[in-house]
Design a protein around this motif. Structure first.
Motif, short mmCIF file in Angstrom:
data_model
loop_
_atom_site.label_atom_id
_atom_site.label_comp_id
_atom_site.label_asym_id
_atom_site.label_seq_id
_atom_site.Cartn_x
_atom_site.Cartn_y
_atom_site.Cartn_z
N ARG A 77 -1.73 5.78 -5.77
CA ARG A 77 -1.00 4.53 -5.89
C ARG A 77 -1.45 3.72 -7.11
O ARG A 77 -0.64 3.04 -7.74
CB ARG A 77 -1.09 3.71 -4.61
CG ARG A 77 -2.39 3.00 -4.33
CD ARG A 77 -2.31 2.26 -3.00
NE ARG A 77 -3.49 1.44 -2.77
CZ ARG A 77 -3.60 0.18 -3.17
NH1 ARG A 77 -2.61 -0.40 -3.83
NH2 ARG A 77 -4.70 -0.51 -2.94
N HIS A 78 -2.74 3.81 -7.48
CA HIS A 78 -3.19 3.13 -8.69
C HIS A 78 -2.59 3.78 -9.93
O HIS A 78 -2.23 3.10 -10.90
CB HIS A 78 -4.72 3.12 -8.77
CG HIS A 78 -5.36 2.11 -7.87
ND1 HIS A 78 -5.78 2.41 -6.59
CD2 HIS A 78 -5.61 0.79 -8.04
CE1 HIS A 78 -6.30 1.32 -6.03
NE2 HIS A 78 -6.20 0.32 -6.89
N ALA B 104 -6.44 9.25 2.61
CA ALA B 104 -6.60 7.87 2.13
C ALA B 104 -7.16 7.85 0.71
O ALA B 104 -6.70 7.07 -0.14
CB ALA B 104 -7.51 7.08 3.07
N ILE B 105 -8.14 8.70 0.43
CA ILE B 105 -8.71 8.76 -0.92
C ILE B 105 -7.65 9.22 -1.91
O ILE B 105 -7.48 8.64 -3.00
CB ILE B 105 -9.93 9.70 -0.94
CG1 ILE B 105 -11.08 9.08 -0.13
CG2 ILE B 105 -10.39 9.96 -2.37
CD1 ILE B 105 -12.26 10.01 0.05
N GLU C 53 -5.74 1.85 6.68
CA GLU C 53 -5.04 3.02 6.18
C GLU C 53 -5.65 4.30 6.75
O GLU C 53 -4.92 5.21 7.20
CB GLU C 53 -5.13 3.01 4.66
CG GLU C 53 -4.30 4.04 3.94
CD GLU C 53 -4.46 3.91 2.43
OE1 GLU C 53 -4.27 4.94 1.76
OE2 GLU C 53 -4.77 2.81 1.93
N LEU D 59 0.82 -1.21 0.00
CA LEU D 59 0.00 0.00 0.00
C LEU D 59 0.85 1.26 0.00
O LEU D 59 0.48 2.27 -0.58
CB LEU D 59 -0.93 0.01 1.22
CG LEU D 59 -2.12 -0.94 1.23
CD1 LEU D 59 -2.86 -0.85 2.55
CD2 LEU D 59 -3.07 -0.65 0.07
N VAL E 26 -7.89 -0.68 3.44
CA VAL E 26 -8.25 0.73 3.29
C VAL E 26 -8.68 1.33 4.63
O VAL E 26 -8.27 2.44 4.99
CB VAL E 26 -9.38 0.89 2.25
CG1 VAL E 26 -9.87 2.33 2.20
CG2 VAL E 26 -8.90 0.46 0.87
N TRP F 260 -4.44 8.98 -1.64
CA TRP F 260 -3.39 7.98 -1.80
C TRP F 260 -3.86 6.79 -2.62
O TRP F 260 -3.10 6.25 -3.43
CB TRP F 260 -2.85 7.52 -0.46
CG TRP F 260 -1.81 6.44 -0.62
CD1 TRP F 260 -1.85 5.17 -0.14
CD2 TRP F 260 -0.59 6.55 -1.36
NE1 TRP F 260 -0.74 4.48 -0.53
CE2 TRP F 260 0.06 5.29 -1.27
CE3 TRP F 260 0.02 7.57 -2.08
CZ2 TRP F 260 1.28 5.04 -1.89
CZ3 TRP F 260 1.24 7.32 -2.71
CH2 TRP F 260 1.85 6.07 -2.60
N GLU F 261 -5.11 6.37 -2.44
CA GLU F 261 -5.63 5.26 -3.24
C GLU F 261 -5.61 5.62 -4.72
O GLU F 261 -5.25 4.79 -5.57
CB GLU F 261 -7.06 4.91 -2.80
CG GLU F 261 -7.13 4.09 -1.52
CD GLU F 261 -6.40 2.76 -1.64
OE1 GLU F 261 -6.75 1.96 -2.52
OE2 GLU F 261 -5.45 2.54 -0.87
N TYR G 37 -9.20 -6.29 1.14
CA TYR G 37 -8.91 -4.97 0.58
C TYR G 37 -9.55 -3.87 1.42
O TYR G 37 -8.92 -2.85 1.72
CB TYR G 37 -9.41 -4.89 -0.86
CG TYR G 37 -9.27 -3.51 -1.46
CD1 TYR G 37 -8.02 -3.03 -1.88
CD2 TYR G 37 -10.38 -2.67 -1.59
CE1 TYR G 37 -7.90 -1.76 -2.42
CE2 TYR G 37 -10.25 -1.40 -2.13
CZ TYR G 37 -9.02 -0.95 -2.55
OH TYR G 37 -8.89 0.31 -3.08
#
Length: 299
Positions: free
Chosen positions: A234-235, A227-228, A198, A76, A195, A230-231, A191
């Motif tokens: 990272r994708h 968190a939003i 996280e 992550l 999250v 970073w998600e 998953y």
């Protein structure tokens, strides 16, 4: 509670203006410079911290289950680059019998570096708090180790839950004459736990690191926002490194270190940007959104 609602109404009335103000304040506080420092020291801390947590918790939890959980969370943080880090961790853990007191102290020291630098970065972003009240130097010295202890407790709980879900993956349920495998449900839950973990981790950082008592609502706002972001980041990173990146052509044998450092830099930017959101959210309860930010100056 009243101040929280007042701030929420102001943000709802002018969300674009609030976001612009956050960006201006982040720039004024030299956010990119702070993120670079946090990323560098996190690079120094990530392997010793993982080793320390696995060795300590392996006395109460299966080592392989711990390594699996640590691998998921490192993935992550540094998407697509967890394997070389985990190879180093596994090699060290396999030879943990040679670890003496000096090496244990060294691991603990390097594990704490990232938290020490992060606290200093938070002090810049939450300067309005530091100007009123400073944290005692003893508390600042102990804070990284207390947070390492908190991480150990969190890793213990998450590993137990992940173990239950992985065992559930091999099960199935019969409904309406058909048999349904729980494997996909288990993957989705793993998953989601990642999250949620996280968000909790980020929120506790925002709750603990700044000086003074921060509202848990403000900490949660920053945690969810970071968190939003970073998600999404990272994708995008995984897609970029798998399709367009020419890093290996440019850096050769240094590719892994460069990619890990770049991922940590972006993660640190997101982390500190979330802190800036909280700082501005606190401020607009009593000041106009459009107030010119008074950030850190380097010249």
């Amino acid at each position: 509670m009243l101040a929280f609602r007042r701030s929420a109404r102001r943000v709802a009335a002018n969300p674009i203006g609030f976001l612009v103000q956050v960006c201006k304040a982040f720039k004024a506080n030299q956010g990119l410079l702070l993120a670079g420092g946090v990323a560098y020291y996190t690079l120094l801390s990530i392997v010793p911290l993982a080793i320390l947590l696995v060795i300590v918790l392996s006395h109460v939890i299966d080592t392989q289950e711990l390594l699996g959980t640590v691998a998921r969370y490192i993935e992550l943080v540094v998407p697509g680059q967890s394997r070389p880090i985990m190879d180093d961790v596994r090699l060290f853990v396999a030879n943990r019998d040679v670890m003496g007191v000096p090496l244990a102290v060294t691991l603990l020291f390097f594990s704490s570096l990232a938290f020490t630098v992060l606290e200093n970065a938070m002090s810049v972003i939450f300067f309005h708090r530091v100007a009123i009240r400073r944290r005692h130097f003893v508390m600042s010295a102990l804070l990284p180790y207390l947070y390492i202890l908190l991480l150990a407790v969190g890793l213990f709980v998450v590993t137990l839950v992940a173990s239950v879900l992985q065992n559930m993956a091999g099960e199935s349920i019969a409904f309406n004459g058909r048999e349904w495998s729980l494997g996909r449900l288990s993957s989705i839950l793993l998953y989601l736990i990642g999250v949620v973990g996280e968000i909790v981790l980020l929120s506790t950082i925002y709750l603990v690191m700044p000086v003074g008592r921060l509202s848990w609502r403000h900490a949660l706002i920053g945690g969810v926002a970071a968190a939003i972001l970073w998600e999404i980041s990272r994708h995008v990173l995984v897609w970029y490194f798998n399709t367009l990146s020419q890093v290996s052509t440019v850096y050769g044998n240094l590719t892994t270190a460069i990619v890990v450092l770049l991922s940590l830099e972006i993660a640190a930017i997101v982390l500190l940007f979330g802190a800036q959101i909280i700082a501005e959210y606190e401020r607009i309860g009593s000041e106009p959104i459009e107030r010119k930010p008074q950030g850190m100056r380097t010249r």
